[in-house]
Motif scaffolding. Structure first.
Motif, short mmCIF file in Angstrom:
data_model
loop_
_atom_site.label_atom_id
_atom_site.label_comp_id
_atom_site.label_asym_id
_atom_site.label_seq_id
_atom_site.Cartn_x
_atom_site.Cartn_y
_atom_site.Cartn_z
N GLN A 1 0.84 -1.20 0.00
CA GLN A 1 0.00 0.00 0.00
C GLN A 1 0.88 1.26 0.00
O GLN A 1 1.89 1.31 0.69
N ARG A 2 0.44 2.26 -0.75
CA ARG A 2 1.13 3.56 -0.74
C ARG A 2 0.53 4.36 0.41
O ARG A 2 -0.67 4.68 0.38
N VAL A 3 1.35 4.65 1.40
CA VAL A 3 0.82 5.28 2.61
C VAL A 3 1.66 6.48 3.02
O VAL A 3 2.83 6.60 2.63
N SER A 4 1.07 7.35 3.80
CA SER A 4 1.79 8.43 4.46
C SER A 4 1.55 8.29 5.96
O SER A 4 0.45 7.94 6.38
N VAL A 5 2.60 8.54 6.74
CA VAL A 5 2.49 8.42 8.19
C VAL A 5 2.43 9.82 8.77
O VAL A 5 3.37 10.62 8.59
N LEU A 6 1.32 10.13 9.44
CA LEU A 6 1.14 11.44 10.06
C LEU A 6 1.33 11.34 11.56
O LEU A 6 0.93 10.35 12.17
#
Lengths: 383, 537
Positions: free
Chosen positions: A339-344
């Protein structure tokens, strides 16, 4: 959804610190606010808190039928207002099959009113993160009550003791539980351990899922003992997320969050036991973040972020993994390889940064041998 | 090769009806593409006639005809030929917060819903009754629908925890048969889906609404086979890549909804000779990726939307990305958009004299001759650069999708089929060899022709007895696969799934076993036709 209800009774009250004021307070939750509320609550779920899809349907139906639900700020509570805190507990596998009954919240509220001899005017979510943050709006619509623009966590947590009222030193004198068929039980236990045990027994007898009410609050006890403005905030986060051209940037801006990394999931080490998910997920940076590796430690929620052996963020600060394309929060059980994810990551409410807050919900409360280091990120908090 | 061992595979799509004939080794002996007709029968008949004509005298060796179709999906998406359904949920007072068909697109709900009743009944997770089964209430509700004249074409029944405790749904089915006649179609949720009340109820209602559509398609197959005078057993392909009997397909059309992707994945892999592969089918609007593992498409249990309705039965794990031959290119931002000109590419694409830049044009700009007989008009340098940049972005998205489906196995071959296959580069990071099999355009029909016979069984047991329960479920699954036509010497267990049941009074586990095998070869006289012995799998 917490594994057990937050039915906490505290003993050592530290001085409560005020929560930051809500940024753009709403005055009501209407039909158009339900989808944003659900999307925002999922972001505040920090990987846990229960899926919001199903609850969005029931709340949407209730608000469409009964009209917008008034949302009241803590400062606007009057001497006549009585607030009760609600949350569901139980097994997620049962929660998708034996769905909730309209009468459950009515039963609980009626029982509480009998107990205290006063009218309940206001419902509050025990946790804004996930399904428990959305459901009270539907119950309030059905019962003609208002909802407090606040919750007990400002996020999602898995354990009973991890609730703002407990941090603030308030005690809950009783708890009431109701099941889907209308059985109701009042619990007055010697302490939190007994409460947990009896609540669990009730839930098993009820078929694996139940609704609980506890922590009666009013205009004197609520200030400083709840996380304020979180319903408005969840709606605002959801609004900026849904349909934005660059949803990740919009959500990060709204939260004052830092985007720790944009990458892809390259490893998931996860076990599920008794409705509890533990493990870690590794995200490898792509694009400008190429070459970076972050590991997120998970116990139902995302708790600690590590890069090159260094802790970047730790609980109770908030960490949410979102889809890089849509900005929607991905719960821990929905994480998939590739999965293409961003961690906030963003800072928790100041209440959690008090010594008692750290004791109840810091890294050591989850078994990590680490000191809590406040995260203030590269983006200005609350900007 | 002697004996009657030829198989015909037919795929009824929205645009084309394809057919192939395979021999026992899987070699394609004949193939055709015909237009799908409004009545389905015309297209099926034309396709079957075309391949049989090509076979000549060998047509007598055809012993089986398998059909796969997206017809049911198209009927839902286009809201056509759907029946009106009376919905009976058993489980009051639980679930009152969630009316039946909540969350459906309103036009589809208005088309399908004849009326809904939430009646007493249902069970807790441990089998304790939620409330007494209210048969009188069901009777009164059906009377009411009869009286108000709205009527209904079918009934869907869904009880809380019925997958574990199906008796009440069967009781209600008997009541409906008594009340409205045994011909009225009744769909029972425990035969359609798994735990997850709303998703299972949705699937059951769709199944009931598809009754007429299912009748049309099954009749089309039977009529076409009879018209050709073939002495062949007939089957339908279902979601998991196995076959079901025609009578069963007529009752459970919703179980055919995923057969298109399942057939595409298995057919493409067979044509390429790969046993395990990532398959990408590049169309005009989307690229659909699936994975073949241990001869079957990898399945997903995540809820999936069909025509805007959330359902949860097991389907092939398919990833659709908005990349196809007709995908429109934004020349300013130098990226592919999610819009596609679809089949209008032959008038709107730059290659065909139109004014809309597409990924097909981008491929032709980078590699002239991509579409034989068509050349791009003279384009400014900047436009060509923008097209090339957009194609590079499309390649990156394909690679990301392949990586996501391969779960880190970089040695799996990538099998490319579909009209837009030129969008996939010859080397893809995250995959092994890139294979482009001949006849990839009829992969779905090939997949139908090679589908296996399968059987499923499940058991609920104490945790301590799980070995015995798995053995018993395996025995039943193998038996059902053989009844469905599988070769007893080649049938095997292909999947064992264990699910712990939480919050039960004793540690309980549910085991589900699936067995499958190739269809038994028939004797030259064709005496072992399994046509009537098929059981629901």
């Amino acid at each position: 959804m917490p594994r057990s209800t937050a039915l906490a009774a505290a003993t050592t009250p530290p001085p409560p610190e005020p929560s930051p004021p809500p940024l753009r307070p709403l005055t009501a939750v209407g039909p158009d606010d339900v989808a944003p509320l659900a999307a925002g609550a999922a972001v505040f779920g920090t990987g846990g808190g229960g899926a919001v899809h199903t609850v969005r349907l029931s709340v949407g139906t209730a608000v469409a039928e009964h009209g917008p639900v008034p949302l009241v700020r803590v400062a606007d509570l009057t001497a006549d207002d009585v607030v009760i805190n609600l949350s569901a507990m139980g097994a997620p596998s049962v929660g998708i099959e034996m769905l909730g009954a309209a009468a459950q919240a009515r039963t609980l509220v009626h029982e509480v009113e009998q107990l205290v001899g006063r009218r309940v005017t206001t419902l509050m979510a025990a946790e804004i993160g996930g399904s428990n943050g959305v459901a009270p709006v539907g119950w309030a619509a059905q019962l003609g009550l208002q909802v407090l623009d606040a919750d007990g966590m400002g996020r999602a947590f898995p354990q009973a003791t991890m609730i703002a009222m407990n941090v603030a030193g308030l005690a809950s004198e009783f708890a009431v539980m109701a099941d889907v068929v209308g059985n109701v039980t009042v619990l007055r236990t010697r302490d939190i351990a007994w409460l947990e045990r009896h609540a669990r027994a009730f839930t098993v007898a009820a078929g694996g899922i139940a609704l609980g009410a506890h922590y009666l609050l009013d205009h004197r006890t609520a200030p400083g003992a709840v996380i304020e403005g979180t319903v408005s905030r969840a709606v605002e986060v959801g609004r900026r997320l849904l349909g934005a051209a660059d949803p990740v940037a919009e959500v990060a801006d709204e939260l004052g969050a830092a985007v720790l990394v944009a990458g892809k999931v390259i490893d998931i080490d996860r076990v599920t036991e008794g409705g509890f998910t533990r493990g870690s997920v590794t995200v490898q940076g792509v694009g400008p973040d190429r070459g970076r590796l972050l590991r997120v430690e998970i116990q139902n929620e995302n708790l600690v972020v590590v890069e090159d052996g260094e802790v970047l963020v730790s609980v109770p600060d908030l960490v949410t993994v979102v889809d890089s394309e849509t900005g929607e929060a991905i719960s821990t059980e929905m994480l998939r390889f590739g999965q293409r994810v961003s961690v906030l990551a963003w800072a928790c409410d100041p209440l959690w940064r008090t010594p008692r807050g750290i004791e109840l919900a810091g890294p050591r409360a989850f078994g990590y041998d680490l000191d809590y280091v406040p995260f203030d990120g590269t983006a200005a908090v609350g900007a | 090769m002697s004996g009657r061992d030829l198989s015909v595979g037919i795929d009824v799509g929205g645009t084309n009806t394809d057919a192939v004939v395979l021999d026992a080794d899987g070699t394609v002996l004949a193939w055709t593409k015909q237009a799908t007709t409004e009545d389905v029968t015309g297209g099926v008949r034309a396709a079957l006639a075309a391949v049989l004509r090509d076979l000549g005298p060998a047509r007598d060796a055809v012993s089986r005809v398998m059909l796969g179709t997206t017809h049911a999906t198209n009927a839902i998406v286009r809201r056509r030929d759907l029946g009106r359904v009376a919905v009976l949920r058993l489980g009051a007072p639980a679930s009152t917060d969630f009316p039946s068909l909540v969350g459906w697109p309103s036009d589809l709900r208005d088309t399908v819903l004849a009326g809904a009743l939430l009646a007493g009944g249902g069970h807790l997770v441990d089998g304790y009754p939620l409330s007494p089964l209210d048969l009188d209430g069901v009777r009164r509700f059906l009377d009411g629908l009869d009286r108000t004249g709205g009527g209904y074409d079918a009934v869907a029944v869904c009880g809380i925890f019925s997958p574990s405790f199906p008796e009440q749904e069967l009781e209600v089915a008997a009541l409906v048969a008594e009340h409205a006649g045994a011909d009225l179609p009744v769909s029972l949720s425990h035969e359609v889906g798994e735990l997850g009340l709303l998703e299972r109820e949705n699937a059951t209602v769709l199944n009931a609404a598809l009754h007429r559509v299912a009748g049309d398609v099954t009749r089309a197959l039977l009529v076409a086979v009879a018209d050709e005078g073939l002495d062949a057993a007939t089957f339908f392909a279902q979601n998991d890549g196995t076959l079901m009997a025609v009578e069963y397909a007529a009752r459970y059309p919703v179980l055919t909804i995923g057969s298109g992707p399942a057939n595409s994945i298995r057919g493409a892999a067979r044509l390429s000779g790969a046993d395990a592969a990532v398959v990408v089918d590049v169309g005009g609007t989307t690229s659909d990726l699936g994975v073949l593992v241990d001869r079957f498409p990898r399945e997903s249990t995540l809820p999936r939307e069909i025509g805007g309705v959330r359902t949860n039965f097991r389907m092939p794990d398919v990833l659709s990305v908005a990349l196809g031959g007709g995908t429109v290119v934004d020349l300013d931002r130098r990226v592919p958009l999610t819009d596609s000109v679809g089949h209008r590419i032959r008038t709107e694409g730059l290659l065909f004299g139109g004014g809309t830049p597409t990924l097909t044009d981008a491929a032709a700009a980078v590699r002239p001759g991509t579409v034989p007989g068509h050349d791009l008009p003279g384009l400014p340098r900047g436009t060509r650069d923008a097209l090339a940049a957009a194609l590079a972005v499309a390649h990156e998205r394909v690679e990301a999708a392949v990586e996501r489906m391969s779960l880190g196995r970089t040695d799996l071959p990538l099998v490319v089929v579909g009209g837009g296959g030129f969008l996939v580069p010859d080397a893809v990071a995250g995959a092994g060899e890139v294979l482009r099999p001949g006849r990839g355009d009829v992969a779905n029909a090939v997949g139908a022709a090679i589908a296996l016979a399968g059987g499923r069984a499940d058991q609920l047991c104490d945790h301590a007895d799980r070995d015995a329960a798995i053995a018993e479920a395996s025995r039943q699954a193998v038996e059902r696969a053989i009844q469905a036509g599988a070769d007893p010497h080649a049938v095997e267990i292909v999947d064992v799934l264990e699910t712990p049941v939480s919050y039960a009074t004793r540690p309980t586990v549910r085991v589900a076993v699936k067995a499958a095998g190739p269809l038994a070869r028939l004797s030259p006289t064709g005496t072992t036709s399994p046509r009537t012995s098929l059981l629901p799998s």
